[in-house]
Motif scaffolding. Structure first.
Motif, PDB file in Angstrom:
ATOM      1  N   LEU A 213     -12.998  17.602 -16.418  1.00  0.00           N
ATOM      2  CA  LEU A 213     -13.755  17.402 -17.656  1.00  0.00           C
ATOM      3  C   LEU A 213     -12.943  17.816 -18.881  1.00  0.00           C
ATOM      4  O   LEU A 213     -13.229  17.365 -19.994  1.00  0.00           O
ATOM      5  CB  LEU A 213     -15.060  18.202 -17.607  1.00  0.00           C
ATOM      6  N   ASN A 214     -11.940  18.656 -18.715  1.00  0.00           N
ATOM      7  CA  ASN A 214     -11.123  19.127 -19.838  1.00  0.00           C
ATOM      8  C   ASN A 214      -9.702  18.553 -19.777  1.00  0.00           C
ATOM      9  O   ASN A 214      -8.722  19.215 -20.125  1.00  0.00           O
ATOM     10  CB  ASN A 214     -11.074  20.651 -19.868  1.00  0.00           C
ATOM     11  N   THR A 215      -9.583  17.308 -19.322  1.00  0.00           N
ATOM     12  CA  THR A 215      -8.273  16.669 -19.171  1.00  0.00           C
ATOM     13  C   THR A 215      -7.530  16.595 -20.508  1.00  0.00           C
ATOM     14  O   THR A 215      -8.124  16.304 -21.554  1.00  0.00           O
ATOM     15  CB  THR A 215      -8.451  15.246 -18.604  1.00  0.00           C
ATOM     16  N   THR A 216      -6.213  16.843 -20.463  1.00  0.00           N
ATOM     17  CA  THR A 216      -5.331  16.664 -21.612  1.00  0.00           C
ATOM     18  C   THR A 216      -4.494  15.411 -21.409  1.00  0.00           C
ATOM     19  O   THR A 216      -3.937  15.191 -20.322  1.00  0.00           O
ATOM     20  CB  THR A 216      -4.407  17.876 -21.789  1.00  0.00           C
ATOM     21  N   ASN A 275     -17.422  13.909 -19.767  1.00  0.00           N
ATOM     22  CA  ASN A 275     -18.631  13.997 -18.966  1.00  0.00           C
ATOM     23  C   ASN A 275     -18.362  13.449 -17.569  1.00  0.00           C
ATOM     24  O   ASN A 275     -17.490  12.591 -17.379  1.00  0.00           O
ATOM     25  CB  ASN A 275     -19.774  13.193 -19.604  1.00  0.00           C
ATOM     26  N   TYR A 276     -19.116  13.940 -16.603  1.00  0.00           N
ATOM     27  CA  TYR A 276     -19.035  13.356 -15.274  1.00  0.00           C
ATOM     28  C   TYR A 276     -19.268  11.844 -15.357  1.00  0.00           C
ATOM     29  O   TYR A 276     -20.066  11.360 -16.176  1.00  0.00           O
ATOM     30  CB  TYR A 276     -20.072  13.977 -14.339  1.00  0.00           C
ATOM     31  N   ASP A 277     -18.560  11.104 -14.516  1.00  0.00           N
ATOM     32  CA  ASP A 277     -18.721   9.649 -14.367  1.00  0.00           C
ATOM     33  C   ASP A 277     -18.120   8.847 -15.514  1.00  0.00           C
ATOM     34  O   ASP A 277     -18.237   7.614 -15.534  1.00  0.00           O
ATOM     35  CB  ASP A 277     -20.201   9.248 -14.198  1.00  0.00           C
ATOM     36  N   SER A 315     -20.345  12.534 -10.480  1.00  0.00           N
ATOM     37  CA  SER A 315     -21.458  13.405 -10.119  1.00  0.00           C
ATOM     38  C   SER A 315     -21.970  13.072  -8.727  1.00  0.00           C
ATOM     39  O   SER A 315     -22.509  13.931  -8.026  1.00  0.00           O
ATOM     40  CB  SER A 315     -22.593  13.268 -11.139  1.00  0.00           C
ATOM     41  N   VAL A 316     -21.793  11.800  -8.326  1.00  0.00           N
ATOM     42  CA  VAL A 316     -22.194  11.383  -6.985  1.00  0.00           C
ATOM     43  C   VAL A 316     -21.027  11.623  -6.042  1.00  0.00           C
ATOM     44  O   VAL A 316     -19.877  11.741  -6.466  1.00  0.00           O
ATOM     45  CB  VAL A 316     -22.593   9.897  -6.971  1.00  0.00           C
ATOM     46  N   PRO A 317     -21.262  11.716  -4.740  1.00  0.00           N
ATOM     47  CA  PRO A 317     -20.149  11.881  -3.803  1.00  0.00           C
ATOM     48  C   PRO A 317     -19.247  10.650  -3.815  1.00  0.00           C
ATOM     49  O   PRO A 317     -19.704   9.525  -4.005  1.00  0.00           O
ATOM     50  CB  PRO A 317     -20.839  12.074  -2.448  1.00  0.00           C
ATOM     51  N   ILE A 318     -17.955  10.879  -3.591  1.00  0.00           N
ATOM     52  CA  ILE A 318     -16.961   9.812  -3.639  1.00  0.00           C
ATOM     53  C   ILE A 318     -16.361   9.628  -2.256  1.00  0.00           C
ATOM     54  O   ILE A 318     -15.899  10.591  -1.626  1.00  0.00           O
ATOM     55  CB  ILE A 318     -15.845  10.135  -4.648  1.00  0.00           C
ATOM     56  N   LEU A 319     -16.351   8.388  -1.799  1.00  0.00           N
ATOM     57  CA  LEU A 319     -15.744   8.061  -0.514  1.00  0.00           C
ATOM     58  C   LEU A 319     -14.225   8.084  -0.641  1.00  0.00           C
ATOM     59  O   LEU A 319     -13.653   7.385  -1.477  1.00  0.00           O
ATOM     60  CB  LEU A 319     -16.206   6.672  -0.052  1.00  0.00           C
ATOM     61  N   LEU A 392     -25.013  12.259   0.737  1.00  0.00           N
ATOM     62  CA  LEU A 392     -25.937  12.481  -0.377  1.00  0.00           C
ATOM     63  C   LEU A 392     -25.673  13.840  -0.999  1.00  0.00           C
ATOM     64  O   LEU A 392     -25.511  14.841  -0.304  1.00  0.00           O
ATOM     65  CB  LEU A 392     -27.381  12.417   0.140  1.00  0.00           C
ATOM     66  N   ASN A 393     -25.602  13.869  -2.362  1.00  0.00           N
ATOM     67  CA  ASN A 393     -25.574  15.156  -3.068  1.00  0.00           C
ATOM     68  C   ASN A 393     -26.580  15.120  -4.216  1.00  0.00           C
ATOM     69  O   ASN A 393     -27.365  14.178  -4.330  1.00  0.00           O
ATOM     70  CB  ASN A 393     -24.153  15.514  -3.542  1.00  0.00           C
ATOM     71  N   ALA A 394     -26.535  16.125  -5.082  1.00  0.00           N
ATOM     72  CA  ALA A 394     -27.538  16.225  -6.147  1.00  0.00           C
ATOM     73  C   ALA A 394     -27.453  15.069  -7.137  1.00  0.00           C
ATOM     74  O   ALA A 394     -28.435  14.749  -7.814  1.00  0.00           O
ATOM     75  CB  ALA A 394     -27.370  17.560  -6.878  1.00  0.00           C
ATOM     76  N   GLY A 395     -26.297  14.425  -7.234  1.00  0.00           N
ATOM     77  CA  GLY A 395     -26.139  13.348  -8.206  1.00  0.00           C
ATOM     78  C   GLY A 395     -26.411  11.968  -7.669  1.00  0.00           C
ATOM     79  O   GLY A 395     -26.603  11.028  -8.435  1.00  0.00           O
TER      80      GLY A 395
END
Length: 670
Positions: A213-216, A275-277, A315-319, A392-395
């Motif tokens: 999230l803090n990428t330079t 932000n996520y996603d 935010s969702v799980p990634i394959l 499945l995760n919270a996102g």
């Protein structure tokens, strides 16, 4: 020699006050300057070469050049615009000479073929040396050909980068792309050559995923055209464009960042607050000193960069790793593994044929925070099916594509005991005409008869039951086809089995020619196939021979009388469709028309869903004849045998032959 026509251009886009040469553009298509201002007709040439702005381009390949006339283009929108396509079946070569030595160039190939009317694109990998620098395709998925209208650029451009060698040469060669099952062609309608003078080597890398999230952002300053190892001393300002989800940067104002004095080799900006996603698109343009003034963002002298992008953590799980289909013998263990990234704890559920799997003493699941493995111990026929995994995760969640489990086995066996019954399943066939039977060669398990179609009768197996057929483990994507034949006297082809769907799609056939050659064809949906024919005189007339064809996704092999004789290199072909017509045995069914019935006798036709090795095939021959075939090849010292020919054994016959020449010498006698 057929005239080869081409059109070439030098479109000089020299920016005011800029010291950088414009890209060189070569076009093999439109001749109408009213459609494409700036394109100019070049000269007819017989050698496929053209010189423009001191650069020589030579295009060569297997097929050569093609000229489109109005008759060939009937019904195509703006058909008068489509002209002079260059193509080759494979291994097209583009040689570029006269470039600056040891300089990186961006090479863009424009390609589209009006014959590509399918919704499945084809592709070719272009390599410089061993490195693939870009992939071209033709055919636009989901876009009907009738709706395509050439644009002002006309070509669909694909770009890559390569360094010229010490002589200023770049050689690109096209190969069928494995991503499209190797069934591609190389087409070229245009070529753009441009020095890479813009900002380069981005961090995050182009297309990077799962960034923080803090990428330079970081990049290297555009190169000096006179010293490629140094940044361009005329660059004064970096114009950084950042967009979230829109690569056109519509309405985005650039961020001005000083390039330093003297100019720094590296530029950077950040950290960002993401932000996520998020999908982030960014570009760095280079403002240069022109007469003491720094060029602005919209100034034509400013060096426009390339668009880069990266994806922020999901935010969702990634394959990250998919389960792979498996084929195992009955009683052995099978495993499926899924790998994933998840920013929150994940819950994993495995499914068979869409039903949740409940682990027990035989079927277990091992899950960590980054993977899950389904273990199936002592796999049996009941375990065959499609396996998927939901993470499945919270996102949110994802579900994998199906991976299939198949048991390695004999799918169908036709003993031809005065019928065409399948002795291991329900793939029974029915005779068309009065099938004859005669004494066969196989006497296992009480067998006696063999089919004697004599070039006039055949069997048909219902399309829904016939093997081989579409589906993992059903004998098309991997196989052994085993049978005994006694060739009769006939001319042309006689088919042991064969079936063809409509069009250039799913097909299979086995052939025994009147000259004693053997052949096989297996073709998938997009037309890609594996096919070969042996030399003649492999199957002698009125003599029983055992034949086996095997395929393991790498080679198609032909065994004769238990010995490996022929092969052709191949590649995986997974895309088959269900049969539209019944499978013919002792003939072939070509889109509903049965022809080329087999002349001779056949016995014990077997269809397996796995590729036997040479020892397993040799055993099929041995169990019928009690003759041990030379399965592993002739030993080096096998000189002769009881019949005066090599017998695959080193013994006293070979020693006697060797001893007969004992102490013979070719040495000089002084």
């Amino acid at each position: 020699m057929m005239k080869k026509k081409m059109l070439a251009v030098v479109w000089m886009m020299l920016a005011a006050g800029s010291a950088f040469a414009a890209p060189l553009k070569l076009d093999m298509g439109l001749s109408s300057s009213a459609v494409e201002p700036g394109w100019q007709q070049f000269i007819e040439t017989d050698n496929g070469s053209t010189l423009f702005d001191g650069v020589k381009v030579t295009i060569s390949g297997i097929a050569g050049w093609r000229y489109r006339n109005s008759d060939a283009l009937s019904g195509i929108p703006n058909e008068q615009l489509w002209r002079d396509f260059v193509y080759a079946n494979s291994n097209m070569v583009i040689t570029i000479e006269g470039l600056k030595p040891s300089i990186e160039y961006e090479l863009s190939i424009g390609t589209f073929d009006i014959d590509s009317k399918t919704t499945t694109p084809r592709a070719a990998d272009w390599k410089v040396g061993t490195e693939t620098i870009l992939t071209t395709s033709f055919g636009i998925p989901g876009v009907p050909i009738a709706t395509l209208v050439p644009s002002s650029t006309r070509n669909y451009l694909f770009s890559g980068y390569a360094f010229s060698d010490a002589t200023g040469k770049i050689v690109m060669q096209a190969y069928p792309a494995p991503s499209h099952n190797y069934g591609a062609y190389a087409f070229v309608n245009g070529l753009v050559i441009e020095q890479s003078l813009w900002a380069f080597d981005p961090t995050p890398d182009k297309g990077a995923k799962d960034q923080a999230l803090n990428t330079t952002l970081e990049w290297k300053t555009g190169r000096d055209p006179n010293d490629f190892s140094m940044p361009n001393p005329k660059i004064r300002t970096h114009y950084l464009y950042i967009s979230y989800g829109d690569p056109s940067f519509a309405g985005v104002s650039p961020i001005s960042i000083s390039a330093g004095s003297p100019v720094s080799a590296i530029g950077s900006y950040g950290p960002l607050s993401l932000n996520y996603d998020d999908i982030v698109y960014w570009r760095v343009d280079e403002g240069v000193n022109v007469g003491g003034v720094v060029s602005g963002p919209s100034d034509p002298a400013t060096i426009v960069g390339r668009v880069w992008s990266f994806e922020v953590l999901k935010s969702v799980p990634i394959l990250t790793g998919s389960p792979v289909s498996a084929k195992v013998p009955a009683g052995q263990a099978a495993q499926f593994t899924v790998e994933f990234d998840s920013i929150s704890p994940a819950m994993v559920t495995w499914y068979k044929n869409n039903d949740p799997i409940v682990p027990d003493s035989r079927i277990t699941v091992d899950t960590t925070d980054q993977s899950s493995t389904l273990n199936i111990n002592e796999a049996q026929m009941d375990d065959e099916g499609a396996y998927t995994c939901r993470v499945l995760n919270a996102g949110g969640d994802f579900t994998t594509d199906p991976a299939y489990l198949a048991i390695s086995r004999l799918l169908a066996q036709y003993r031809f005991e005065q019928n065409c019954e399948d002795s291991v399943g329900d793939s029974d066939g029915a005779a068309v005409g009065s099938m004859n039977y005669a004494e066969g060669i196989v006497t296992l398990d009480g067998q006696y008869w063999a089919a004697d179609p004599n070039g006039s009768t055949y069997f048909l197996v219902p399309a829904s039951k016939a093997y081989p057929r579409a589906g993992y483990g059903n004998g098309l994507e991997e196989f052994t086809y085993s049978f005994w034949v006694k060739r009769g006297s006939h001319v042309g082809n006689g088919r042991i089995l064969g079936n063809f769907n409509d069009g250039t799609t799913t097909a299979v056939q086995i052939n025994v020619t009147g000259e004693g050659a053997l052949g096989i064809l297996v073709r998938q949906e997009n037309g890609a196939n594996r096919e070969f024919t042996t030399d003649k005189d492999q199957i002698t007339e009125d003599q029983w021979h055992h034949v086996a064809f095997t395929f393991n996704s790498q080679q198609v092999r032909c065994y004769i009388d238990g010995v490996f004789r022929w092969y052709v290199d191949a590649y995986p072909l997974p895309d088959f469709a269900d049969w539209q017509y019944p499978m013919a045995i002792m003939a072939r069914n070509v889109r509903g028309t049965v022809n080329e019935p087999y002349s001779g006798m056949a016995d014990d036709l077997r269809i397996y869903n796995y590729a036997m090795d040479r020892e397993q095939v040799a055993r099929l021959y041995y169990e019928v004849t009690n003759i041990r075939p030379c399965a592993y090849g002739y030993p080096a010292l096998d000189i002769t045998g009881p019949e005066g020919v090599r017998d695959c054994v080193v013994d006293l016959y070979d020693f006697a032959e060797f001893a007969a020449s004992w102490l013979e010498s070719g040495l000089l006698v002084p």
